[in-house]
Design an enzyme around this catalytic site. Structure first.
Site, PDB file in Angstrom:
ATOM      1  CB  CYS A   7      -0.651  -0.018   1.122  1.00 43.98           C
ATOM      2  SG  CYS A   7      -1.669   1.536   1.848  1.00 43.98           S
ATOM      3  CB  CYS A  36       0.468   1.531   4.269  1.00 49.63           C
ATOM      4  SG  CYS A  36      -1.154   1.161   4.034  1.00 49.63           S
TER       5      CYS A  36
END
Length: 90
Positions: free
Chosen positions: A14, A17
């Site tokens: 991600c 992230c």
């Protein structure tokens, strides 16, 4: 003192992230023993845990105080905003 826990739900692939990771590392270092931190990898988690936490997108950050959710943020945010939420609940 309140029992605070900051939980981040995300995964290594991600992009947001990855951007959030160094921010959270700074937060954890800054607040030391005032908060607990948990990093939950959504790819390797029990789906029931994710359902129970209401995780629909990553990254999701949840701040809990004495076991009760007091703040939730989905997506990227900045260090100042996270610090503000932690300080409001200390």
């Amino acid at each position: 003192m309140a029992n605070l826990k900051l939980t981040k739900f995300g995964h290594e692939y991600c992009g947001p992230c990855k951007v959030l990771k160094p921010i959270l590392n700074e937060i954890v270092t800054q607040f030391g023993d005032k908060i607990q931190f948990e990093d939950v990898d959504t790819y390797n988690s029990d789906p029931q845990v994710l359902t129970n936490a209401g995780i629909r997108a990553v990254p999701t950050i949840i701040l809990s105080k004495d076991g009760n959710e007091v703040w939730r943020h989905v997506g990227l945010t900045n260090k100042d905003f996270i610090e503000k939420k932690i300080n409001e609940n200390l």
